[in-house]
Motif scaffolding. Structure first.
Motif, mmCIF file in Angstrom:
data_model
loop_
_atom_site.group_PDB
_atom_site.id
_atom_site.type_symbol
_atom_site.label_atom_id
_atom_site.label_comp_id
_atom_site.label_asym_id
_atom_site.label_seq_id
_atom_site.Cartn_x
_atom_site.Cartn_y
_atom_site.Cartn_z
ATOM 1 N N ALA A 1 0.838 -1.208 0.000
ATOM 2 C CA ALA A 1 0.000 0.000 0.000
ATOM 3 C C ALA A 1 0.869 1.254 0.000
ATOM 4 N N LYS A 2 1.944 1.218 0.779
ATOM 5 C CA LYS A 2 2.844 2.371 0.855
ATOM 6 C C LYS A 2 3.531 2.608 -0.507
ATOM 7 N N THR A 3 4.008 1.520 -1.105
ATOM 8 C CA THR A 3 4.663 1.625 -2.414
ATOM 9 C C THR A 3 3.701 2.209 -3.451
ATOM 10 N N LEU A 4 2.444 1.711 -3.427
ATOM 11 C CA LEU A 4 1.462 2.159 -4.418
ATOM 12 C C LEU A 4 1.101 3.638 -4.236
ATOM 13 N N LYS A 5 1.040 4.067 -2.991
ATOM 14 C CA LYS A 5 0.733 5.485 -2.749
ATOM 15 C C LYS A 5 1.854 6.378 -3.281
ATOM 16 N N GLU A 6 3.101 5.958 -3.010
ATOM 17 C CA GLU A 6 4.238 6.738 -3.507
ATOM 18 C C GLU A 6 4.239 6.784 -5.028
ATOM 19 N N GLN A 7 3.908 5.631 -5.638
ATOM 20 C CA GLN A 7 3.889 5.595 -7.104
ATOM 21 C C GLN A 7 2.765 6.469 -7.658
ATOM 22 N N ALA A 8 1.612 6.439 -6.971
ATOM 23 C CA ALA A 8 0.484 7.262 -7.423
ATOM 24 C C ALA A 8 0.909 8.740 -7.459
ATOM 25 N N LEU A 9 1.558 9.193 -6.392
ATOM 26 C CA LEU A 9 1.989 10.596 -6.341
ATOM 27 C C LEU A 9 3.014 10.905 -7.429
ATOM 28 N N SER A 10 3.893 9.933 -7.653
ATOM 29 C CA SER A 10 4.899 10.116 -8.702
ATOM 30 C C SER A 10 4.229 10.227 -10.076
ATOM 31 N N GLU A 11 3.227 9.375 -10.341
ATOM 32 C CA GLU A 11 2.516 9.418 -11.637
ATOM 33 C C GLU A 11 1.779 10.744 -11.804
ATOM 34 N N TYR A 12 1.216 11.237 -10.723
ATOM 35 C CA TYR A 12 0.515 12.521 -10.806
ATOM 36 C C TYR A 12 1.504 13.636 -11.141
ATOM 37 N N GLY A 13 2.695 13.527 -10.540
ATOM 38 C CA GLY A 13 3.762 14.495 -10.847
ATOM 39 C C GLY A 13 4.119 14.452 -12.333
ATOM 40 N N ALA B 1 11.499 8.998 -17.318
ATOM 41 C CA ALA B 1 11.867 7.645 -17.779
ATOM 42 C C ALA B 1 12.574 6.876 -16.649
ATOM 43 N N GLU B 2 13.432 7.579 -15.896
ATOM 44 C CA GLU B 2 14.127 6.936 -14.766
ATOM 45 C C GLU B 2 13.140 6.555 -13.659
ATOM 46 N N ASP B 3 12.180 7.440 -13.407
ATOM 47 C CA ASP B 3 11.152 7.146 -12.382
ATOM 48 C C ASP B 3 10.401 5.861 -12.740
ATOM 49 N N GLU B 4 10.051 5.702 -14.024
ATOM 50 C CA GLU B 4 9.276 4.526 -14.434
ATOM 51 C C GLU B 4 10.082 3.252 -14.204
ATOM 52 N N LEU B 5 11.387 3.361 -14.426
ATOM 53 C CA LEU B 5 12.235 2.190 -14.184
ATOM 54 C C LEU B 5 12.252 1.853 -12.692
ATOM 55 N N THR B 6 12.318 2.872 -11.854
ATOM 56 C CA THR B 6 12.267 2.650 -10.400
ATOM 57 C C THR B 6 10.940 1.991 -10.022
ATOM 58 N N HIS B 7 9.841 2.473 -10.598
ATOM 59 C CA HIS B 7 8.531 1.857 -10.315
ATOM 60 C C HIS B 7 8.560 0.370 -10.687
ATOM 61 N N ALA B 8 9.118 0.081 -11.866
ATOM 62 C CA ALA B 8 9.167 -1.315 -12.330
ATOM 63 C C ALA B 8 9.947 -2.182 -11.340
#
Ligand SMILES: [Fe+2]
Ligand SMILES: [Fe+2]
Length: 225
Positions: A54-66, A172-179
């Motif tokens: 849940a924590k990971t997904l919340k951080e990713q959600a904020l990153s995607e919004y950014g 592009a780097e953020d997406e790799l981190t998400h992956a």
């Protein structure tokens, strides 16, 4: 190698569309929704694993919004609210945000439900909604999509003007981190053997979906002409 060639072709096709930055913004907002909704579901589940997820997904959600905000600003407008602001409104059940006036350009659209809107996404999700899948499939397709998205953005750098390149490279780097993070969560949930199998299955669906993207691009061009 195959993925790299596909990413180059896709990047070329997308940049032929005059409004490709708007499309990328919508894509990022759609991913934001999915991550945020998944976060809320995971938060309600027992066990430490789902708490971490849940924590990971919340951080990713904020990153995607950014990311969506970056694409939005590149088109000369701005998303009206912060990602955290949207989240807290929904937490208080004060807001139905399926369709909202997103940005200062006055554009309003249904950002939710992308999985059933385009031919490519219908093929990828096999005519189901993304959130109808169980956790192991969800994490597997999220990994496959994030990984390809990172590759796609890296190839997109070849075709976009310098001001877009500067903003796109860190995304592009953020997406790799998400992956990488989602890959670790999936391994934790199902173990390495099943993880490989699930990723293989979703890679096949990815290739099938990619074949349909030129059709979607033509339809978008027709709609916007
Ligand atoms: Fe993103
Ligand atoms: Fe991402």
């Amino acid at each position: 190698m195959v993925d790299e060639v596909l990413a180059i072709v896709l990047a070329r096709i997308i940049t032929l569309l005059p409004n490709y930055l708007l499309l990328l913004k919508k894509l990022e907002v759609g991913v934001f929704f999915f991550c945020w909704r998944s976060h809320r579901e995971a938060k309600g589940l027992p066990t430490c694993f789902y708490g971490t997820l849940a924590k990971t997904l919340k951080e990713q959600a904020l990153s995607e919004y950014g990311h969506a905000q970056v694409f939005c600003k590149l088109t000369g407008s701005k998303l009206n609210m912060s990602g955290a602001g949207l989240m807290s409104r929904e937490e208080k059940a004060a807001f139905d945000w399926g369709c909202v006036d997103w940005d200062t350009s006055g554009e309003s659209y249904q950002a939710d439900g992308m999985s059933t809107r385009y031919l490519s996404t219908k093929i990828f999700f096999c005519f189901r909604t993304a959130n109808s899948y169980d956790w192991e499939s969800r994490l597997a397709f999220m990994y496959v999509l994030e990984d390809f998205q990172s590759l796609f953005y890296k190839q997109l750098l070849r075709f976009v003007p310098e001001e877009v390149q500067l903003k796109l490279a860190p995304i592009a780097e953020d997406e790799l981190t998400h992956a990488i993070e989602i890959h670790a969560c999936l391994r934790c949930l199902v173990g390495p053997n099943r993880q490989e199998w699930l990723i293989f299955l979703w890679q096949i669906r990815k290739y099938l979906a990619l074949v349909c993207i030129p059709v979607d691009a033509c339809l978008q061009k027709l709609i916007n002409s």
